[in-house]
Design a protein around this motif. Sequence first.
Motif, short mmCIF file in Angstrom:
data_model
loop_
_atom_site.label_atom_id
_atom_site.label_comp_id
_atom_site.label_asym_id
_atom_site.label_seq_id
_atom_site.Cartn_x
_atom_site.Cartn_y
_atom_site.Cartn_z
N VAL A 1 -1.25 2.02 1.35
CA VAL A 1 -2.28 1.40 2.19
C VAL A 1 -3.67 1.69 1.60
O VAL A 1 -4.51 0.78 1.50
CB VAL A 1 -2.18 1.92 3.65
CG1 VAL A 1 -3.36 1.43 4.48
CG2 VAL A 1 -0.87 1.47 4.29
N ILE A 2 -3.91 2.92 1.21
CA ILE A 2 -5.22 3.29 0.64
C ILE A 2 -5.48 2.46 -0.61
O ILE A 2 -6.56 1.87 -0.78
CB ILE A 2 -5.27 4.80 0.27
CG1 ILE A 2 -5.17 5.67 1.53
CG2 ILE A 2 -6.55 5.12 -0.52
CD1 ILE A 2 -5.09 7.16 1.26
N GLU A 3 -4.48 2.37 -1.48
CA GLU A 3 -4.61 1.62 -2.74
C GLU A 3 -4.97 0.16 -2.46
O GLU A 3 -5.88 -0.39 -3.07
CB GLU A 3 -3.28 1.75 -3.50
CG GLU A 3 -3.23 1.06 -4.85
CD GLU A 3 -4.27 1.60 -5.84
OE1 GLU A 3 -4.58 2.80 -5.75
OE2 GLU A 3 -4.77 0.80 -6.66
N LYS A 4 -4.26 -0.41 -1.50
CA LYS A 4 -4.46 -1.83 -1.17
C LYS A 4 -5.88 -2.09 -0.68
O LYS A 4 -6.47 -3.13 -0.99
CB LYS A 4 -3.45 -2.21 -0.08
CG LYS A 4 -3.09 -3.68 -0.08
CD LYS A 4 -2.02 -3.96 0.96
CE LYS A 4 -2.46 -5.12 1.83
NZ LYS A 4 -1.68 -5.20 3.06
N HIS A 5 -6.42 -1.11 0.07
CA HIS A 5 -7.73 -1.34 0.68
C HIS A 5 -8.90 -0.86 -0.17
O HIS A 5 -10.05 -1.02 0.22
CB HIS A 5 -7.77 -0.70 2.08
CG HIS A 5 -6.97 -1.47 3.08
ND1 HIS A 5 -7.51 -2.43 3.90
CD2 HIS A 5 -5.64 -1.44 3.36
CE1 HIS A 5 -6.55 -2.95 4.65
NE2 HIS A 5 -5.41 -2.36 4.34
N THR A 6 -8.60 -0.25 -1.31
CA THR A 6 -9.71 0.22 -2.15
C THR A 6 -9.64 -0.36 -3.55
O THR A 6 -10.54 -0.17 -4.36
CB THR A 6 -9.71 1.76 -2.26
OG1 THR A 6 -8.46 2.19 -2.79
CG2 THR A 6 -9.95 2.42 -0.92
N ALA A 7 -8.57 -1.10 -3.86
CA ALA A 7 -8.36 -1.58 -5.23
C ALA A 7 -9.41 -2.58 -5.67
O ALA A 7 -9.94 -2.48 -6.78
CB ALA A 7 -6.97 -2.19 -5.36
N ASP A 8 -9.74 -3.54 -4.82
CA ASP A 8 -10.63 -4.62 -5.26
C ASP A 8 -12.11 -4.34 -4.92
O ASP A 8 -12.94 -5.20 -4.98
CB ASP A 8 -10.18 -5.95 -4.64
CG ASP A 8 -10.17 -5.89 -3.13
OD1 ASP A 8 -10.19 -4.75 -2.60
OD2 ASP A 8 -10.17 -6.95 -2.49
N LEU A 9 -12.39 -3.11 -4.53
CA LEU A 9 -13.78 -2.75 -4.25
C LEU A 9 -14.26 -1.80 -5.35
O LEU A 9 -13.46 -1.26 -6.10
CB LEU A 9 -13.88 -2.04 -2.89
CG LEU A 9 -13.46 -2.87 -1.67
CD1 LEU A 9 -13.38 -1.97 -0.45
CD2 LEU A 9 -14.46 -4.00 -1.42
#
Lengths: 113, 223
Positions: A13-21
């Motif tokens: 979940v963390i990866e998904k929400h911080t990957a494209d930022l």
Amino acid sequence: MHETALMAGVFDVIEKHTADLTVQRVTKVILVVGEMTNAMPDALEAVFTVFAHGTKVEGAELQIRMIPLTARCTECEWEGSIEQHVFICPHCSSLGLEIKSGRELYVESLEVE
Amino acid sequence: MEIKVNQGILSSNERTALENKKVFDENGLFVINIMGSPGAGKTTVLEKTIDILVNSVKLGVIEGDIYTSKDAQRIEKHGVPVKQINTGGACHLDAGMVSKVLTDFRLSEIELLVIENVGNLVCPVEFNLGEDIKIAVLSITEGDDKPMKYPLIFRESRAVILNKVDLIDFTDVDMNSLRTDIKRINPKIEIFEVSARTGQGINEWSRWLLEKVKDKNVKNAVN
């Protein structure tokens, strides 16, 4: 000790929400854990440190928000907390209690820099 | 900066479980997920159940263990297709592990798929596999305090098999208290008292299971 598998879910979940930022660092993770899950906060914290090591989550604070077990009676509409896991309505003795809260396992929010 | 997330940490498993469920439903399969402590008697109960049901329903079995294929070898002797999953350390099966072995079965030729989970009273219950119902196996020799100590498995299961009742005289177990505690946690749960060793109660449990399989088949036919 399935906290390892649960923590893998947290990091997905963390990866998904911080990957494209353009996130340099995650400083805080707020995790919501229901009372009637088999997740132990101490074990989650220990595994969190291991998973975070060498990633942008390293050094982040893990805040675990526990949610009490509550239920609602489908017969008389009673709502309240469930003590000792007794799922019998204290108001009308009905057996039709539905869990309202206490089964949560989700990442609520992240603090990032 | 704060990022609002609100995403379940089991959501990836839940997604795969739903995909499994779709495959099961399309093939008219009734699927049970059997859970319980190591040594509760899950495999022995299953062996006895297979012997009773094998002429009435087409069966398939998935065996979950951390290591070895000992359980699959036991099941194979009863003439039903079986596939062993070794988790290699993980204390539970997850939906992805089950999904991977489904291609090893001719699903359209199976009516009842039994998934025996890794022996563990705690972890497997959090990981849905796409099953229709969960079944708990508790041997009475584990003690009558177990439901109150491990309530979630009893809350989530549709039935509980209390195994090894033939040993009751050698224990201090209070069967009334055990049943009362289970019913407090889950008033709608079915309780079967069995001894897989002597065969006591296996017929009753097997008949109940067969009804569930047929119910799903009838529903599929109607739809």
